[in-house]
Each structure stands twice: as structure tokens, then as C-alpha cells.
Design a protein around this motif. Structure first.
Motif, mmCIF file in Angstrom:
data_model
loop_
_atom_site.group_PDB
_atom_site.id
_atom_site.type_symbol
_atom_site.label_atom_id
_atom_site.label_comp_id
_atom_site.label_asym_id
_atom_site.label_seq_id
_atom_site.Cartn_x
_atom_site.Cartn_y
_atom_site.Cartn_z
ATOM 1 N N LEU A 1 49.948 58.078 35.587
ATOM 2 C CA LEU A 1 49.465 57.275 34.480
ATOM 3 C C LEU A 1 47.940 57.337 34.467
ATOM 4 C CD1 LEU A 1 50.731 55.521 32.294
ATOM 5 C CD2 LEU A 1 50.307 53.542 33.721
ATOM 6 N N LEU A 2 47.385 57.704 33.305
ATOM 7 C CA LEU A 2 45.939 57.798 33.143
ATOM 8 C C LEU A 2 45.480 56.569 32.373
ATOM 9 C CD1 LEU A 2 45.888 61.530 31.959
ATOM 10 C CD2 LEU A 2 45.557 60.676 34.298
ATOM 11 N N LEU A 3 44.503 55.849 32.888
ATOM 12 C CA LEU A 3 44.055 54.622 32.227
ATOM 13 C C LEU A 3 42.550 54.697 31.993
ATOM 14 C CD1 LEU A 3 46.120 53.617 34.905
ATOM 15 C CD2 LEU A 3 46.334 51.805 33.220
ATOM 16 N N ASP A 4 42.158 54.692 30.709
ATOM 17 C CA ASP A 4 40.733 54.826 30.377
ATOM 18 C C ASP A 4 40.143 53.463 30.022
ATOM 19 O OD1 ASP A 4 38.239 55.716 29.841
ATOM 20 O OD2 ASP A 4 38.801 57.117 28.266
ATOM 21 N N GLU A 5 39.448 52.851 30.952
ATOM 22 C CA GLU A 5 38.827 51.539 30.778
ATOM 23 C C GLU A 5 39.799 50.569 30.105
ATOM 24 O OE1 GLU A 5 34.984 51.134 30.878
ATOM 25 O OE2 GLU A 5 34.438 53.218 31.212
ATOM 26 N N PRO A 6 41.009 50.428 30.632
ATOM 27 C CA PRO A 6 42.026 49.652 29.919
ATOM 28 C C PRO A 6 41.710 48.166 29.829
ATOM 29 C CG PRO A 6 42.794 50.133 32.132
ATOM 30 C CD PRO A 6 41.509 50.905 31.938
ATOM 31 N N LEU A 7 40.825 47.662 30.693
ATOM 32 C CA LEU A 7 40.536 46.234 30.688
ATOM 33 C C LEU A 7 39.186 45.935 30.054
ATOM 34 C CD1 LEU A 7 41.743 45.457 34.330
ATOM 35 C CD2 LEU A 7 43.085 45.625 32.224
ATOM 36 N N GLY A 8 38.549 46.978 29.507
ATOM 37 C CA GLY A 8 37.185 46.855 29.006
ATOM 38 C C GLY A 8 37.020 45.860 27.882
ATOM 39 N N ALA A 9 38.080 45.621 27.100
ATOM 40 C CA ALA A 9 37.942 44.737 25.938
ATOM 41 C C ALA A 9 38.227 43.276 26.285
ATOM 42 C CB ALA A 9 38.886 45.192 24.826
ATOM 43 N N LEU A 10 38.623 43.011 27.537
ATOM 44 C CA LEU A 10 39.005 41.645 27.899
ATOM 45 C C LEU A 10 37.810 40.881 28.469
ATOM 46 C CD1 LEU A 10 42.342 42.555 29.741
ATOM 47 C CD2 LEU A 10 42.003 42.040 27.322
ATOM 48 N N ASP A 11 37.825 39.547 28.304
ATOM 49 C CA ASP A 11 36.726 38.776 28.897
ATOM 50 C C ASP A 11 36.903 38.709 30.418
ATOM 51 O OD1 ASP A 11 38.309 36.502 29.616
ATOM 52 O OD2 ASP A 11 38.232 35.863 27.514
ATOM 53 N N LEU A 12 35.849 38.276 31.109
ATOM 54 C CA LEU A 12 35.784 38.437 32.564
ATOM 55 C C LEU A 12 36.962 37.798 33.306
ATOM 56 C CD1 LEU A 12 34.227 39.499 35.014
ATOM 57 C CD2 LEU A 12 33.014 37.323 35.084
ATOM 58 N N LYS A 13 37.310 36.557 32.989
ATOM 59 C CA LYS A 13 38.394 35.846 33.676
ATOM 60 C C LYS A 13 39.707 36.605 33.548
ATOM 61 C CE LYS A 13 38.333 31.886 35.878
ATOM 62 N NZ LYS A 13 37.215 30.971 35.614
ATOM 63 N N LEU A 14 40.019 36.983 32.294
ATOM 64 C CA LEU A 14 41.267 37.675 32.018
ATOM 65 C C LEU A 14 41.259 39.054 32.674
ATOM 66 C CD1 LEU A 14 43.913 37.492 30.531
ATOM 67 C CD2 LEU A 14 42.768 38.283 28.462
ATOM 68 N N ARG A 15 40.101 39.683 32.661
ATOM 69 C CA ARG A 15 39.985 41.008 33.253
ATOM 70 C C ARG A 15 40.281 40.942 34.755
ATOM 71 N NH1 ARG A 15 34.658 42.940 31.654
ATOM 72 N NH2 ARG A 15 33.904 42.968 33.778
ATOM 73 N N GLU A 16 39.743 39.923 35.422
ATOM 74 C CA GLU A 16 39.967 39.783 36.857
ATOM 75 C C GLU A 16 41.436 39.519 37.155
ATOM 76 O OE1 GLU A 16 35.498 38.385 38.204
ATOM 77 O OE2 GLU A 16 37.032 36.843 37.961
ATOM 78 N N GLN A 17 42.064 38.735 36.289
ATOM 79 C CA GLN A 17 43.490 38.438 36.449
ATOM 80 C C GLN A 17 44.315 39.709 36.239
ATOM 81 O OE1 GLN A 17 44.525 35.245 33.761
ATOM 82 N NE2 GLN A 17 46.672 35.884 33.787
ATOM 83 N N MET A 18 43.954 40.485 35.210
ATOM 84 C CA MET A 18 44.682 41.723 34.925
ATOM 85 C C MET A 18 44.475 42.782 36.017
ATOM 86 S SD MET A 18 46.723 41.834 32.325
ATOM 87 C CE MET A 18 46.873 43.577 31.933
ATOM 88 N N GLN A 19 43.301 42.748 36.666
ATOM 89 C CA GLN A 19 43.043 43.690 37.766
ATOM 90 C C GLN A 19 44.092 43.487 38.856
ATOM 91 O OE1 GLN A 19 39.017 42.826 38.936
ATOM 92 N NE2 GLN A 19 38.135 43.784 37.134
ATOM 93 N N VAL A 20 44.334 42.215 39.191
ATOM 94 C CA VAL A 20 45.303 41.893 40.238
ATOM 95 C C VAL A 20 46.704 42.300 39.793
ATOM 96 C CG1 VAL A 20 46.304 40.010 41.593
ATOM 97 C CG2 VAL A 20 43.853 40.015 41.069
ATOM 98 N N GLU A 21 47.041 41.986 38.538
ATOM 99 C CA GLU A 21 48.374 42.301 38.017
ATOM 100 C C GLU A 21 48.627 43.801 37.956
ATOM 101 O OE1 GLU A 21 49.808 40.583 34.424
ATOM 102 O OE2 GLU A 21 48.995 38.614 34.941
ATOM 103 N N LEU A 22 47.613 44.507 37.468
ATOM 104 C CA LEU A 22 47.751 45.953 37.305
ATOM 105 C C LEU A 22 47.973 46.628 38.657
ATOM 106 C CD1 LEU A 22 47.674 47.900 34.965
ATOM 107 C CD2 LEU A 22 45.228 48.159 35.294
ATOM 108 N N LYS A 23 47.251 46.161 39.648
ATOM 109 C CA LYS A 23 47.374 46.693 41.001
ATOM 110 C C LYS A 23 48.787 46.419 41.544
ATOM 111 C CE LYS A 23 45.770 48.004 45.078
ATOM 112 N NZ LYS A 23 45.766 49.429 45.294
ATOM 113 N N ALA A 24 49.283 45.193 41.263
ATOM 114 C CA ALA A 24 50.625 44.829 41.731
ATOM 115 C C ALA A 24 51.687 45.676 41.037
ATOM 116 C CB ALA A 24 50.874 43.341 41.486
#
Ligand code: ADP
Ligand code: MG
Length: 352
Positions: free
Chosen positions: A159-182
Motif C-alpha cells: 500500500l502506497l500512501l502519499d501524505e494521507p494525513l496531511g489534510a487533517l488537523d493536528l489532534k486528529l492527525r496524531e490519532q490517525m497516526q496511531v490507528e494507521l500503524k495499528a
């Protein structure tokens, strides 16, 4: 086995004096099941590498292998990869379910299997029950998860992901980082993740390739990239670094070479503090203190010239620890092992 092997990869756009060398000789091996990030400033060639792997661009020279197959000239749809972009690119008129099902329908997957796989993908991204909604009825984070489900449903090898969280605000981005990794750990697919955000790359990745001007400056684990940067570019781009040019380092560290020291490795010590053999000290004057809650950044102009940034925890004050105020004379100390030696003639200025 490697999931992806890039050998001598080059991509030049245009010709003559207007040509741009977007990718300038990249060699990388990405292991099966790895969470691998391409980190670098804007314009360093990350997206182009991703598009070359996906097959949306053909390389000027070099080779691309997926597993043991050479795919250098293969059409995108014949490569076992999927791409998730920053802007989601969902079909606005289709329900979430149909957005995710789209690829399977194109491939002619049977209806019952399609339903099962779409539901499984929605469950993986924690969107069970959202199948009937339209993209406009979702939050940014939910839309990004639909885009992820749409890619995962195809069960690609990569799976290739090009800045997939770039449009999210910081809080949501940090939450998605954890989720994406999981999610990556759960599905076991190789992720190649593009970001210009060094904290994001360090948090999420098994390994990181640091890009600069179409080349890879260093490939390593997050802690090795941070603790043992290979070049001054890496030291400056990943985190904050104090670079000591060789003529100054000669006087302080005792070796004529460029050194990098991280701000949190430096302590403020009493003016009469004697360095032991494992330690280096340098004297200077506090220029500025910027308070950031749990920490403060103290900039100190050394008597030998350069300005050093010291990161200080705003915790309990230790015995004898001086309290810095602008204009006061201070002594800095750091362990010798925290001074990382960089290639001698390598003293790139980082401008951002
Ligand atoms: P990044 O994703 O790291 O920001 P890119 O891979 O998008 O970098 O771009 C690398 C360089 O190649 C940039 O200088 C960019 O302007 C140039 N470039 C990318 N795509 C094209 C294109 N289709 N035509 C011309 N130049 C391009
Ligand atoms: Mg890009």
C-alpha cells in the motif's frame, strides 16, 4: 524476501535546460510487512518515487521489483499495489459501501464475496455501520478511513500512501497516526508512507528513508536516524540539531570534524563545573529563552561563535543548576557520545 527493490532509479521531467531531476539515483530495499516512510522536504522527490512504484510514471533509468517480479515497465493495474492520496478522491455521489466496493466490482468479483470483503474492510478501519452514508456526511478523518478501506479491500501486497494525513488537523492527525500503524500491524501489508513531517515518520515507521534533492541521504530505524544522523542535512531536517563546524569543534570536542548535538542532550551546569573525561563543556551567554510549557528552549551564544539551542525540561530544579536569564553567562555540558561526527566536508545549510 523484499517486497520492493528500487535499483538506480532515476526520473527526469522535461528536457534541455528546463529539465528537472526529480529522482536522482535511488536504491532501496523495503521488506515484506514493513512500515517504511519516505521523509523529506517538499520537492525532494518522494511523490515521484511513489508514482514510479505504482506505475503512474515510467523511470528514465533504473529498475523496480515487487517481490521477485520486475515491474519496471508493467502497467499500473498489473502491479500488486494500491495508492491512498492526501485528497481521498472518493466518489461524492456514491455511498461509503459503494466507494469501497468499486474496485472489486470493476474486477468482477462475485457479489457475496464483495459484500463480505467490503464489510471486513470497513470493520478494519472502524467504520462498521457507515456504509450507507455519503462522503459529505463524514468527517475528514472518516473520509480518510474510507479511502484506506477502499485500498485495503483489494488486499494488495503493497500500500502506497502519499501524505494521507496531511489534510487533517493536528489532534486528529496524531490519532490517525496511531490507528494507521495499528491497522498496518493487523493486516500485515507493506506500507510505503510519504510524509514531510519528521515527527510523523519517527512515530509510525519501522524504517525511514530521508530524501533530499531526489536522493536518499540515510535509511535507518527512527531512533538511528535521530540519534546517529549520517549527514548534516538529516541532522537538521529530523528534529533540531546543533551543528558545530570543524574549526569550532576542534576547540570544543577536540577533533576537527563537523559534529551534531541534539538540544535535549545538553545541560546547563554551574560556571565552575569541571568536565569529566566523558564530557564536553563550552561557555557562553544566554541570548533568548522561549517557554513552551513542559520545556523551554534556551539559545546560548558560545564564546567561540556559534549559537547552541538547549532544550530544558521545566521540572524540579536540580541542586546547583543555574536558572538561565538573558545576558547571563552559562556553561553547557554534554556527553562525548552525544556529539555525533558527520562527514567532514558536509555542512549543508538547512533553509525552511
Ligand atoms: P515531493 O513529493 O517530495 O514534494 P515531487 O516528487 O512531487 O516531490 O517532486 C520532485 C521534483 O520534481 C520537484 O521539483 C517537482 O517540481 C518536479 N516534478 C514532479 N512532477 C513533475 C512533472 N509531472 N513535471 C515536471 N516536474 C515535476
Ligand atoms: Mg509529494
Amino acid at each position: 524476501m523484499s517486497a520492493i527493490t528500487l535499483s538506480g532509479l532515476r526520473k527526469t521531467f522535461g528536457s534541455g535546460k528546463d529539465s528537472v531531476r526529480a529522482v536522482d539515483g535511488v536504491d532501496l530495499e523495503i521488506a515484506d510487512g514493513e512500515f517504511f516512510s519516505l521523509l523529506g522536504p517538499s520537492g525532494s522527490g518522494k511523490t515521484t518515487v511513489l508514482r514510479l512504484i505504482a506505475g503512474f510514471e515510467l523511470p528514465t533509468s533504473g529498475r523496480i521489483r515487487l517481490g521477485d517480479q520486475d515491474v519496471t515497465k508493467l502497467a499500473p493495474f498489473r502491479r500488486d499495489v494500491n495508492t491512498v492520496f492526501q485528497d481521498y478522491a472518493l466518489f461524492p455521489h456514491l455511498r461509503v459501501f459503494d466507494n469501497v466496493a468499486y474496485g472489486l466490482r470493476v474486477k468482477g468479483v462475485a457479489k457475496a464475496e464483495t459484500v463480505a470483503r467490503v464489510n471486513e474492510a470497513l470493520e478494519t478501519v472502524r467504520l462498521t455501520g457507515f456504509g450507507d452514508r455519503r462522503p459529505a456526511q463524514l468527517s475528514g478523518g472518516q473520509r480518510q478511513r474510507v479511502a484506506l478501506a477502499r485500498a485495503l479491500v483489494n488486499r494488495p501486497r503493497v500500500l502506497l500512501l502519499d501524505e494521507p494525513l496531511g489534510a487533517l488537523d493536528l489532534k486528529l492527525r496524531e490519532q490517525m497516526q496511531v490507528e494507521l500503524k495499528a491497522i498496518q500491524a493487523q493486516v500485515g501489508i507493506t506500507f510505503v508512507f510519504v510524509t514531510h513531517d519528521q515527527a510523523e515518520a519517527l512515530t509510525m515507521s519501522d524504517r525511514v528513508a530521508v530524501f533530499n534533492g531526489g536522493r536518499v541521504e540515510q535509511v535507518d530505524t527512527p531512533s538511528a536516524i535521530y540519534e546517529r544522523p549520517a549527514t548534516s542535512f538529516v541532522a537538521g531536517f529530523v528534529g533540531t540539531s546543533n551543528l558545530l563546524p570543524s574549526e569550532i569543534a576542534g576547540g570544543i570536542v577536540g577533533q576537527k570534524a563537523t559534529f551534531s548535538v541534539r538540544p535535549e542532550k545538553i545541560r546547563l551546569v554551574a560556571a565552575d563545573h569541571e568536565a569529566d573525561v566523558e564530557e564536553v563543556v563550552a561557555d557562553g551567554v544566554v541570548e533568548e529563552i522561549s517557554y513552551a510549557g513542559s520545556t523551554s528552549r534556551v539559545s546560548v551564544v558560545l564564546s567561540s561563535g556559534p549559537t547552541m539551542t538547549v532544550l530544558r525540561q521545566n521540572g524540579p530544579v536540580l541542586d546547583g543548576e543555574p536558572t538561565p536569564v538573558p545576558g547571563s553567562r552559562v556553561r553547557l555540558a554534554w556527553g562525548r557520545r552525544h556529539a555525533v561526527r558527520l562527514p567532514v566536508d558536509d555542512f549543508t545549510k538547512i533553509d525552511d
